[in-house]
Design an enzyme around this catalytic site. Structure first.
Site, mmCIF file in Angstrom:
data_model
loop_
_atom_site.group_PDB
_atom_site.id
_atom_site.type_symbol
_atom_site.label_atom_id
_atom_site.label_comp_id
_atom_site.label_asym_id
_atom_site.label_seq_id
_atom_site.Cartn_x
_atom_site.Cartn_y
_atom_site.Cartn_z
ATOM 1 N N ASP A 219 -13.034 -7.274 -10.881
ATOM 2 C CA ASP A 219 -13.204 -8.013 -9.646
ATOM 3 C C ASP A 219 -14.491 -8.909 -10.248
ATOM 4 O O ASP A 219 -15.635 -8.584 -10.168
ATOM 5 C CB ASP A 219 -13.634 -7.110 -8.367
ATOM 6 C CG ASP A 219 -13.841 -8.063 -7.482
ATOM 7 O OD1 ASP A 219 -13.121 -7.849 -6.287
ATOM 8 O OD2 ASP A 219 -14.635 -8.945 -7.211
ATOM 9 N N GLU B 138 -10.985 -1.806 -10.036
ATOM 10 C CA GLU B 138 -11.594 -2.567 -9.054
ATOM 11 C C GLU B 138 -12.744 -1.810 -8.375
ATOM 12 O O GLU B 138 -13.782 -2.495 -7.851
ATOM 13 C CB GLU B 138 -10.618 -2.753 -7.752
ATOM 14 C CG GLU B 138 -10.271 -1.735 -7.014
ATOM 15 C CD GLU B 138 -9.127 -2.013 -5.837
ATOM 16 O OE1 GLU B 138 -8.272 -2.401 -6.152
ATOM 17 O OE2 GLU B 138 -9.583 -2.197 -4.664
ATOM 18 N N LYS C 117 0.789 -1.024 0.086
ATOM 19 C CA LYS C 117 -0.024 -0.046 -0.061
ATOM 20 C C LYS C 117 0.857 1.208 0.092
ATOM 21 O O LYS C 117 1.967 1.102 0.588
ATOM 22 C CB LYS C 117 -0.972 -0.067 1.170
ATOM 23 C CG LYS C 117 -1.983 -0.893 1.147
ATOM 24 C CD LYS C 117 -3.053 -0.745 0.054
ATOM 25 C CE LYS C 117 -3.841 -2.036 -0.164
ATOM 26 N NZ LYS C 117 -4.872 -1.734 -1.353
ATOM 27 N N GLU D 170 -1.118 0.902 -8.981
ATOM 28 C CA GLU D 170 -2.496 0.500 -8.935
ATOM 29 C C GLU D 170 -3.344 1.848 -8.430
ATOM 30 O O GLU D 170 -3.223 2.309 -7.404
ATOM 31 C CB GLU D 170 -2.714 -0.639 -8.122
ATOM 32 C CG GLU D 170 -4.283 -1.248 -7.955
ATOM 33 C CD GLU D 170 -4.343 -2.551 -7.441
ATOM 34 O OE1 GLU D 170 -3.190 -3.378 -7.634
ATOM 35 O OE2 GLU D 170 -4.978 -2.864 -6.570
ATOM 36 N N GLU E 168 -4.459 -12.342 -7.483
ATOM 37 C CA GLU E 168 -4.196 -11.570 -6.462
ATOM 38 C C GLU E 168 -4.422 -12.524 -5.306
ATOM 39 O O GLU E 168 -5.498 -13.087 -5.179
ATOM 40 C CB GLU E 168 -5.073 -10.395 -6.469
ATOM 41 C CG GLU E 168 -4.927 -9.589 -4.959
ATOM 42 C CD GLU E 168 -5.514 -8.297 -5.188
ATOM 43 O OE1 GLU E 168 -6.237 -7.937 -6.238
ATOM 44 O OE2 GLU E 168 -5.215 -7.426 -4.075
ATOM 45 N N HIS F 228 -8.961 -8.315 -9.804
ATOM 46 C CA HIS F 228 -8.914 -7.729 -8.226
ATOM 47 C C HIS F 228 -9.558 -8.953 -7.636
ATOM 48 O O HIS F 228 -10.694 -9.298 -8.028
ATOM 49 C CB HIS F 228 -9.760 -6.485 -8.139
ATOM 50 C CG HIS F 228 -9.922 -6.095 -6.729
ATOM 51 N ND1 HIS F 228 -10.900 -6.348 -5.894
ATOM 52 C CD2 HIS F 228 -8.827 -5.578 -5.894
ATOM 53 C CE1 HIS F 228 -10.741 -5.895 -4.697
ATOM 54 N NE2 HIS F 228 -9.754 -5.586 -4.489
ATOM 55 N N ASP G 128 0.032 0.343 -4.623
ATOM 56 C CA ASP G 128 -1.501 0.551 -4.585
ATOM 57 C C ASP G 128 -1.995 1.739 -3.748
ATOM 58 O O ASP G 128 -1.714 1.689 -2.611
ATOM 59 C CB ASP G 128 -2.257 -0.660 -4.197
ATOM 60 C CG ASP G 128 -3.840 -0.493 -4.397
ATOM 61 O OD1 ASP G 128 -4.296 0.519 -4.802
ATOM 62 O OD2 ASP G 128 -4.289 -1.664 -3.992
HETATM 63 MG MG MG Z 1 -6.451 -2.402 -4.891
#
Ligand code: MG
Length: 379
Positions: A269, A246, A166, A220, A329, A296, A194
């Protein structure tokens, strides 16, 4: 064959340790699951990505369209559900309700025809995929950087070939953390970042340019999903590939991302964007523009296996004798529901996970676990 019952479940688990990302903190895992039963005793399982209680309400709303219908006609049922919800929710949570049902219908189809879902979708272009570890969230730690470095090293030890971390605390803090993690894991592991749309175009550009030197696999959700033009502008300002999707729904939403050349990697997703049926249509759109897809995935073994089958079926872009491995993922944050709900458990061997060859999604769901984590409904 007829659908006789649609049962909805909201599962909840309080986490031992709260973790957070650029937008929100997580202290609970809250998950929506659907079970569809047929008059022939075949049962299918699906999962919705998003606010579980609202997804449940959406499934209850469309259930009358399903009862008494043939579950093998999953595309006609998809269209009926879509038409029922179109006027109120062209994007968002009702698409997740449709997604959960669609995944369960594919599971039923596979079990009925005694074939894996990916084979019924048209075939398996690959028999195994490379999981990347999703983790390295923020926490209230005196020394977050050291904590992230230790966590990243654990993933390397476990055999992961790629890790996603992150970012989104602030540009300067992010740069320090990315540098520390890259130095800790060495240069052989792919590292993605991300920000969960934390940044303006100016900030995202500043961060991207500063971390290019750390060999970043993708950036991301750098900017708001509402600003398609910022996505496409950012792609011209950095050498790091841009990923997103996503927060996008249905083929029509993804068409906007694609038409505007927003991303290098499209992250549909399956349990949110419209299910396996719609994800397959979205993959065709992406294919016509030569855009890669890495879905995702966030949830239990149901969502994970839906993604495994989808990825197995993705046509390589472009075709060649030795196409590269594809990623899936693999969320590594605390989730007791994910760890116990489905079997067989997910196993990584030499950095790969095999695509199931058993019928349907290829999993059994433990209904005792559903009872144990059953949540009080909030709405
Ligand atoms: Mg993400």
């Amino acid at each position: 064959m007829k659908i006789t019952k649609v049962e909805t479940f909201v599962l909840s688990n309080q986490l031992k340790e709260t973790f957070f990302f650029s937008q929100w903190a997580y202290s609970e895992r809250r998950i929506f699951i659907v079970k569809i039963t047929t008059d022939e005793g075949v049962v299918g399982w699906g999962e919705g990505y998003g606010p579980a209680d609202m997804i449940k309400a959406g499934v209850n709303m469309v259930t009358p369209l399903l009862i008494g219908e043939n579950p093998l006609e999953n595309e006609t049922l998809w269209f009926k559900m879509y038409r029922k919800t179109l006027d109120f929710a062209r994007r968002g949570v009702l698409a997740a309700s449709i997604s959960a049902i669609d995944v369960a219908l594919w599971d039923i189809k596979g079990k009925t025809l005694n074939q894996p879902v990916s084979v019924l979708m048209g075939g398996q272009h690959r028999k195994r995929v490379v999981p990347y570890a999703t983790g390295l969230y923020f926490s209230e730690s005196d020394d977050l950087r050291s904590k992230l470095v230790a966590e990243a090293k654990t993933y390397v030890k476990q055999g992961f070939k790629a890790i996603k971390m992150k970012v989104g605390l602030s540009v300067s803090k992010d740069i320090g953390m990315v540098k520390a993690v890259r130095e800790a894991i060495g240069n052989d592991i792919n590292l993605m970042i991300d920000s969960n749309h934390a940044y303006s175009l100016r900030e995202a550009t500043e961060l991207a340019r500063a971390v290019e030197q750390y060999n970043i696999g993708w950036f991301e959700e750098p900017v708001s999903p509402e600003y398609y033009h910022h996505y496409s502008a950012l792609r011209t300002k950095t050498t790091i590939p841009i990923a997103g999707g996503e927060c996008e729904y249905l083929r029509y939403g993804f068409q906007t991302l694609l038409e505007n050349d927003c991303v290098d990697i499209l992250q549909v997703d399956i349990c949110g964007a419209g299910g396996l049926s719609e994800a397959k249509r979205i993959s065709t759109l992406a294919n016509t523009r030569g855009v890669e897809i890495v879905p995702h995935v966030w949830g239990t073994g149901i969502a994970f296996h839906a993604a495994l089958h989808f990825i197995a079926n993705l046509e390589p872009i472009p075709g060649r004798l030795h196409p590269p491995d594809m990623y899936i993922e693999y969320d590594r944050t605390e989730n007791d529901i994910r760890e116990s709900l489905t079997s067989p458990s997910i196993e990584m061997k030499n950095g790969y996970i095999d695509v199931p060859h058993t019928p349907g999604l290829g999993i059994e769901v433990d209904e005792e676990v559903i009872r144990n984590f059953s949540a009080e409904i909030l709405i």
